[in-house]
Each structure stands twice: as structure tokens, then as C-alpha cells.
Design a protein around this motif. Structure first.
Motif, short mmCIF file in Angstrom:
data_model
loop_
_atom_site.label_atom_id
_atom_site.label_comp_id
_atom_site.label_asym_id
_atom_site.label_seq_id
_atom_site.Cartn_x
_atom_site.Cartn_y
_atom_site.Cartn_z
N VAL A 107 1.12 -1.09 0.30
CA VAL A 107 -0.08 -0.02 -0.02
C VAL A 107 0.57 1.84 0.30
N GLU A 108 1.92 0.78 0.42
CA GLU A 108 3.26 2.37 0.51
C GLU A 108 4.24 2.51 -0.72
N ALA A 109 3.89 1.26 -1.85
CA ALA A 109 4.44 0.83 -2.81
C ALA A 109 4.72 2.39 -3.61
N HIS A 110 3.33 3.14 -3.84
CA HIS A 110 3.36 4.35 -4.56
C HIS A 110 2.82 5.53 -3.57
N PRO A 111 3.09 6.17 -3.54
CA PRO A 111 2.37 7.88 -3.25
C PRO A 111 0.90 7.29 -3.44
N VAL A 112 0.35 6.61 -4.55
CA VAL A 112 -1.15 6.74 -4.75
C VAL A 112 -1.54 5.12 -5.47
N MET A 113 -1.71 4.04 -5.17
CA MET A 113 -1.76 3.31 -5.15
C MET A 113 -3.47 2.53 -4.89
N LEU A 114 -3.03 1.84 -6.29
CA LEU A 114 -5.03 0.72 -6.80
C LEU A 114 -4.10 -0.94 -6.84
N PHE A 115 -5.10 -0.88 -5.81
CA PHE A 115 -5.64 -2.69 -6.40
C PHE A 115 -7.50 -3.00 -6.52
N MET A 116 -6.44 -3.57 -7.97
CA MET A 116 -7.18 -3.61 -9.29
C MET A 116 -7.36 -5.42 -9.87
N LYS A 117 -8.76 -5.21 -10.15
CA LYS A 117 -8.60 -6.72 -10.98
C LYS A 117 -8.48 -6.32 -12.26
N GLY A 118 -6.99 -6.79 -12.48
CA GLY A 118 -6.50 -6.77 -14.02
C GLY A 118 -5.44 -5.89 -13.79
N THR A 119 -5.07 -4.95 -14.93
CA THR A 119 -4.15 -4.10 -14.86
C THR A 119 -4.67 -2.53 -15.61
N PRO A 120 -4.09 -1.83 -15.04
CA PRO A 120 -4.30 -0.33 -16.06
C PRO A 120 -4.52 -0.29 -17.46
N GLU A 121 -3.69 -1.40 -18.35
CA GLU A 121 -4.36 -2.15 -19.38
C GLU A 121 -4.97 -2.89 -19.79
N GLU A 122 -5.34 -3.58 -19.49
CA GLU A 122 -6.99 -4.58 -19.53
C GLU A 122 -6.94 -4.84 -18.01
N PRO A 123 -8.07 -3.71 -17.61
CA PRO A 123 -9.17 -3.94 -16.28
C PRO A 123 -9.68 -5.33 -16.72
N LYS A 124 -10.28 -5.57 -15.20
CA LYS A 124 -10.43 -7.02 -15.59
C LYS A 124 -12.24 -6.81 -15.34
N CYS A 125 -12.73 -5.60 -14.76
CA CYS A 125 -14.24 -5.24 -14.09
C CYS A 125 -14.00 -3.71 -14.66
N GLY A 126 -14.98 -3.53 -14.83
CA GLY A 126 -16.31 -2.26 -15.01
C GLY A 126 -15.95 -1.18 -14.05
N LYS A 158 -0.59 7.46 -0.25
CA LYS A 158 -0.12 7.81 1.65
C LYS A 158 -0.61 6.74 1.96
N GLY A 159 -0.21 5.42 2.18
CA GLY A 159 -0.29 4.44 2.24
C GLY A 159 -1.84 4.32 3.46
N GLU A 160 -3.14 5.68 3.10
CA GLU A 160 -3.86 5.14 3.40
C GLU A 160 -5.07 5.01 2.33
N LEU A 161 -6.70 4.06 3.08
CA LEU A 161 -7.93 3.61 2.30
C LEU A 161 -8.34 4.97 2.13
N LEU A 162 -8.31 5.34 0.58
CA LEU A 162 -9.48 6.53 0.42
C LEU A 162 -10.85 5.05 -0.20
N GLY A 163 -11.02 4.21 -0.75
CA GLY A 163 -12.27 3.86 -0.90
C GLY A 163 -12.50 3.13 -1.76
N GLY A 164 -13.50 2.75 -2.41
CA GLY A 164 -13.29 1.80 -4.00
C GLY A 164 -14.19 2.88 -5.57
N CYS A 165 -14.82 2.05 -6.02
CA CYS A 165 -15.30 2.59 -7.39
C CYS A 165 -16.42 4.24 -6.88
N ASP A 166 -17.32 3.31 -5.65
CA ASP A 166 -18.08 4.78 -5.82
C ASP A 166 -17.51 5.83 -4.71
#
Length: 490
Positions: free
Chosen positions: A164-183, A229-237
């Protein structure tokens, strides 16, 4: 045979092999599905360990006739044949069960024994064996997990903290930014591009352990999850709402997150509404696709028609929509090759079915099924106005009916917040009764509403098959009289 996997492309090929009477194991898979790819590794290893059985691989979506014949509705899916007939099936990524079922059909281990590394043979490498051992542990303790949310081990927690601290802004997602696996993942990626921030990502479909552990680490049950910065902002909505209100930009600014320069912005490309602009489709086709997508509030692009689906995946989504009592329109992509190929490019989604709600891509069969199981699909249908707004009474009914034995208590089974709740939990566990619980301290609306709904003014409250059993005193009386377990199993 001889320890290899054979790709088959016709039902005739399969019928011929199955008709030989030899053990046959079929793997229905999809190249875009991470779980399929992982299970296929084990499938290949097992083909070496059991050279007297036939191991056949089928591209499920490309072979609808075969998939239909074996009632395949999700991948990975395995069918086990012997003496010319199908004797067993397995749906989902469960290495231990696959090993057991293969060995059972091949006659190598006793029925009912859990697959161990030894039973898989030497061909299964250490990575596969480790996966089998870990998933076997998960399966063995699945009943306990209904009640217990075990803590994370120090190594896992440390790895998650690093992620979670690997990047200042970190996204845990399904797939990759180039090929997302969910809407939903795609929409958050698009928002971050519009915000012009650099971000790192982690594909939760690539690591089951991290996927489940992160839910506990963040106390957030779904994906995507966005951290700053290591703190959860939330999900999609939440991310979308923050973006639309301008709050997300302020959060990034407050945390010193710089925007990307224009050259990097061009590399990222422009995106809006979950669909990339740079599709290279003709204006006419783009206009037609947009018109089709928006022709109904709920639009399903599928193989076949709702009453005559031509693949199990399409049937699964149709069944889900009908279970949710949703009115929807559909388009048979087998009837129009231009739409079939064009929509893949337009949506950046390579397979069918594709489900859209109010013009936004939700995903394919696996995503829709997962959303239905988690309740997320119903929530979206309510939020989008497809289904009437859920009343408190509707919500209470669903909560009460969410398990045969349901306990509304103060706190959780592992951390009760009152002695009465603690004693009921202990009684149920000592009697060996499986149950689920709801912490009424976590939701004031439910806490007050349930008192009125049940006409019972205090907590805890215990329900069996949606019927109120009573509170602490009644449960203790049933326990002391030896009637508790029988009352909860009638």
C-alpha cells in the motif's frame, strides 16, 4: 495419453475419447481468466502423474457447443469421465479438490482422503504444492471462518504495508490499468487518468492470498481499493464521488501528489465513462455501438437470446438478472460480426457476455456472479434506479434471512461487547451450531429498526429460519433444558 494435455476443438473429438472408456479429465478454461491459468499449471502437472488418463483442454467461450453439453457456466470448470460417462465435475479454483478428483477417477487414492503433496506425485513443482497446501488449509477451516476472522500473520501484514506504500497513489484492482478485468476497476483507472496523477497498481486476481488478506487489512470487502500515502480512500463509488465533487483533487494536493506532465498524459491516453476514446473505430460504428449500449437501462450483449443462450456464460448472466427481477434487453452478438468485433475494441473487453447498466460496462459472467454473491449488484441496481429503493424493512428481512441461524448481537463472536451476547455465542459454539452474526453497534438504523420489526426491545436477538427465537434468557433456558440444538435444526 502419455502425460500430456491435448487441446480439443470439437465435441466429436471428446466423444471419441470418452467413449473409449478410459479416464478422461476435461478442463474448460479461458485465457483471460487468471484462475484458469493457475489451475491449468496443476492440470498439466497432473497429466504427467496420471499417464493412463486423458487430459483434454477446451477454450470454453470459443467452443459453446461443448460448453453447453457439459453445462459450463463459469471458468475454471472440470469434468471427470470414466467408463464412457461423466462421473463428477468441479467449478472454481480448488487445487486440492482437483487433485483428489483426478486421483479418484484414476483410482490412485482412497475416496474422501484429502490430497497431499505426495498424492500429487513428483511432477507437481513446489509452487503448485504450496498452493494446494494453502488452499487445503482454507477449505478445512471454511466453517470456522463463518464465525472467526483470524488476524493476519506478521509477514503478510508487513507485505501488505509495503504494497500500500509502494506508490504515493496505489490502486488494488482486478487486472491491470491497460487491461482492467472489471468495469469498476476501469472507472477508477479512468478517474486517476483524468486527475493526471501517477499511480501504481496491483492485480488482486494474480495473488489469492493477498486478495483475501487485503480485505481484512483494509476492512473493505470489495475491489478496487484506492490508497493515498498508505491510507485507504475507498472503492469505485467513493472515488467517483470524490472526483466529481473535486475532493479527490484536494486530497492529492494536500498529500503533495504531483500531476503528470503533458507528455505523460498523452502516453496514458484520454478516457471517460469506462470506455477509451482511442478505439480507431469508424464514427458510424461508434455511434451504432453507443446507441445499442444505451438502448436499455440494463443491456446484455450475449451469445444467443435470453430464452436460447448459446453459451453457459451468457445463460449464467441471464439467470442472475432474472433472479434479481431486472428488466433487460439483449443483443445477440453472433448475429452481427461487426458489432461482435467492434464492441470488444470499444469496451476494451475481449469476451462475451458483456453487461451494461445505464451505459456503463459492469463486466462479464464471472464479475456479475461475484457481484451478485456479495450483494454489490443489487446495490448498484438500487443506486441506478433500476430497482426500487430498498426500504429498511426489506433490508432487515434480508439480514435475518442471510443465514439459517442468525444472531444480532453487540460486537462480534470473537469480541462480544456485552455479557449476554458472549454467553449466547458460547452456547451456540458448545452445541456445535453454525451461525452468522450482525453487530448492531455498527449500524444505528438496524439497531433501532429491528426492535420495532421484531417487537423485541433488547439485544441479543437470535433467529432461526427468519423466525425470532428470543433473547438471552430464552436461549439460556433452551440450552439448560437440552433443547437448543434441536430447536435450531428442526
Amino acid at each position: 495419453m502419455g502425460g500430456s494435455v491435448r487441446n480439443v476443438k470439437s465435441k466429436g473429438e471428446i466423444d471419441e475419447v470418452v467413449g473409449s472408456g478410459f479416464p478422461v479429465i476435461l478442463h474448460f478454461w479461458a485465457s483471460w481468466c487468471e484462475a484458469s491459468n493457475h489451475m491449468d499449471q496443476l492440470f498439466s502437472h497432473l497429466s504427467i502423474d496420471f499417464p493412463n488418463a486423458h487430459f483434454l483442454r477446451v477454450e470454453a467461450e470459443e467452443q459453446p457447443v461443448i460448453s453447453e453439453a457439459y453445462s459450463v457456466s463459469a471458468v475454471p470448470f472440470f469434468a471427470f469421465c470414466k467408463d464412457g460417462k461423466t462421473v463428477d465435475t468441479l467449478e472454481g479454483a480448488d487445487p486440492s479438490s482437483l487433485a483428489n478428483k483426478v486421483a479418484k477417477v484414476a483410482g490412485s487414492i482412497n475416496t474422501g482422503e484429502s490430497a497431499s503433496p505426495a498424492s500429487l506425485g513428483m511432477a507437481a513443482g513446489p509452487t503448485v504444492l504450496e498452493t494446494v497446501q494453502e488452499l487445503a488449509k482454507d477449505n478445512d477451516s471454511s466453517k470456522e471462518k463463518i464465525h472467526v476472522q483470524p488476524g493476519l500473520s506478521a509477514p503478510v501484514r508487513k507485505r501488505l504495508q509495503q504494497l500500500v506504500e509502494a506508490h504515493p497513489v496505489m490502486l488494488f484492482m482486478k487486472g491491470t490499468p491497460e487491461e482492467p478485468k472489471c468495469g469498476f476497476s476501469r472507472k477508477v483507472v479512468d478517474v486517476l487518468k483524468l486527475e493526471k496523477v501517477e499511480f501504481g497498481s496491483f492485480n488482486v486476481l494474480s495473488d489469492l492470498e493477498m486478495r483475501e488478506a487485503l480485505k481484512k487489512f483494509s476492512n473493505w470487502p470489495t475491489f478496487p481499493q484506492l490508497f493515498c500515502k498508505g491510507e485507504l480512500l475507498g472503492g469505485c463509488d467513493i472515488t467517483l464521488a470524490m472526483h466529481e465533487s473535486g475532493e479527490l483533487k484536494e486530497v492529492f494536493k494536500d498529500h503533495g501528489i504531483d500531476t503528470v506532465d503533458e507528455s505523460k498524459e498523452k502516453e496514458l491516453g484520454e478516457a471517460k465513462g469506462g470506455i477509451t476514446k482511442s478505439t480507431d473505430l469508424s464514427t458510424t460504428l461508434t455511434s451504432r455501438l453507443e446507441s445499442l449500449i444505451n438502448s436499455s437501462a440494463v443491456m446484455l450483449f450475449m451469445k444467443g437470446k435470453p430464452d436460447e443462450p448459446n453459451c453457459g456464460f451468457s445463460r449464467k448472466v441471464v439467470d442472475i438478472l432474472r433472479q434479481e427481477n431486472v428488466h433487460f434487453e439483449s443483443f445477440d452478438i453472433l448475429s452481427d460480426e461487426e458489432v461482435r468485433q467492434g464492441l470488444k475494441v470499444y469496451s476494451n473487453w475481449s469476451s462475451y457476455p458483456q453487461l451494461y447498466i445505464k451505459g456503463e460496462l459492469i463486466g462479464g459472467s464471472d464479475i456479475v456472479l461475484e457481484m451478485q454473491k456479495s450483494g454489490q449488484l443489487e446495490n448498484i441496481l438500487h443506486e441506478k434506479g433500476i430497482l426500487p429503493a430498498e426500504t429498511l424493512q426489506d433490508r432487515l428481512k434480508k439480514l435475518i434471512a442471510s443465514a439459517p441461524v442468525m444472531l444480532f448481537m453487540k460486537g462480534t463472536p470473537d469480541a462480544p461487547r456485552c455479557g449476554f451476547s458472549s454467553r449466547i455465542v458460547d452456547s451456540l459454539r458448545q452445541e456445535g451450531v453454525s451461525f452468522q452474526s450482525f453487530d448492531i453497534l455498527s449500524d444505528e438504523e438496524v439497531r433501532q429498526g429491528l426492535k420495532v420489526y421484531s417487537n423485541w426491545p433488547t439485544y441479543p436477538q437470535l433467529y432461526y429460519k427468519s423466525e425470532l427465537i428470543g433473547g438471552h434468557d430464552i436461549v439460556m433456558e433452551l440450552r439448560n433444558n437440552g433443547e437448543l440444538k434441536s430447536t435450531l435444526s428442526e
